[in-house]
Design a protein around this motif. Structure first.
Motif, short mmCIF file in Angstrom:
data_model
loop_
_atom_site.label_atom_id
_atom_site.label_comp_id
_atom_site.label_asym_id
_atom_site.label_seq_id
_atom_site.Cartn_x
_atom_site.Cartn_y
_atom_site.Cartn_z
N VAL A 74 45.01 41.98 38.31
CA VAL A 74 44.48 40.96 37.32
C VAL A 74 42.96 41.39 36.78
O VAL A 74 42.20 41.52 37.39
N LYS A 75 43.07 41.27 35.29
CA LYS A 75 41.91 41.81 34.63
C LYS A 75 40.68 40.91 35.09
O LYS A 75 40.80 39.57 34.94
N LYS A 76 39.62 41.25 35.37
CA LYS A 76 38.49 40.58 35.87
C LYS A 76 37.82 39.63 34.81
O LYS A 76 37.34 38.55 34.99
N HIS A 77 38.12 40.07 33.58
CA HIS A 77 37.42 39.28 32.41
C HIS A 77 38.30 38.58 31.48
O HIS A 77 38.03 38.49 30.35
N SER A 78 39.38 38.38 31.85
CA SER A 78 40.29 37.92 31.10
C SER A 78 40.20 36.43 30.70
O SER A 78 39.55 35.87 31.68
N SER A 79 40.70 35.79 29.83
CA SER A 79 40.39 34.55 29.78
C SER A 79 41.11 33.35 30.87
O SER A 79 42.07 33.88 31.48
N THR A 80 40.66 32.22 30.93
CA THR A 80 41.11 31.34 31.87
C THR A 80 42.62 30.89 31.67
O THR A 80 42.87 30.94 30.53
N GLY A 81 43.56 30.86 32.71
CA GLY A 81 44.85 30.56 32.51
C GLY A 81 45.07 29.20 32.40
O GLY A 81 44.00 28.18 32.47
N ARG A 82 46.13 28.76 32.11
CA ARG A 82 46.52 27.27 32.30
C ARG A 82 46.05 26.49 33.41
O ARG A 82 45.92 25.37 33.11
N ASP A 83 46.03 27.06 34.43
CA ASP A 83 45.40 26.33 35.66
C ASP A 83 43.99 26.25 35.84
O ASP A 83 43.55 25.48 36.39
N GLY A 84 43.24 26.64 34.65
CA GLY A 84 41.94 26.58 34.86
C GLY A 84 40.99 27.44 35.71
O GLY A 84 40.07 27.19 35.89
#
Length: 164
Positions: free
Chosen positions: A46-56
């Motif tokens: 999982v990318k360390k700097h990707s955006s926050t997912g739906r789960d927050g």
């Protein structure tokens, strides 16, 4: 823009069945063996700097807690396989339009990004990889697709066409 994005998703009828293209059958993929080590290996992807997912859950928090969460999540994932169920929240995603180029007033110039739970993404990747592995081991994966399967690219597709 919502109408344009909605047109990309087509609901399948209840009786939707794909015609088989294989001449032989094999025992199905009934259960995927999930353990903490496997889950941890997928966490690292999982990318360390990707955006926050739906789960927050932020990617950085996700990575920081990976060692502690791997084993409990493997138990939860195994439960999902045994019961053939998923949490309701995991069955949907937030779709966000991301501008590509051109006129910002045209929906055609936006790509659709689905924001899902990070935990759900890990489970999806495990299922996808294990399903492909199963198909390849049992020789039920068609030889025609190029571009997506590992080791097959548009170049291998051209070489196949040239050699035929």
């Amino acid at each position: 823009m919502a109408v344009k994005f909605a047109s990309a998703f087509v609901p399948e009828p209840d009786n939707f069945i794909i015609d088989p293209i294989f001449s032989h059958t094999v025992d199905g993929l009934a259960m995927i063996d999930v353990n903490g080590e496997l889950v941890l290996s997928y966490y690292s992807r999982v990318k360390k700097h990707s955006s926050t997912g739906r789960d927050g859950i932020s990617s950085q928090l996700f990575h920081s807690c990976a060692n502690a969460l791997a084993e409990p999540l493997s138990i939860i994932f195994s439960y999902f396989f045994r019961t053939s169920s998923l949490p309701e929240d995991w069955l949907s995603a937030f779709v966000t339009p991301i501008f590509k180029k051109g006129d910002k007033l045209s929906a055609d110039n936006f790509k659709q990004i689905s924001k899902k739970s990070k935990v759900c993404k890990v489970l999806e990747r495990i299922i996808s990889d294990k399903s492909i592995e199963f198909a390849l081991q049992n020789e039920i994966h068609p030889k025609e697709p190029h571009g997506f399967p590992s080791g097959r690219s548009t170049i291998t597709n051209l070489l196949t066409c040239i050699n035929d």
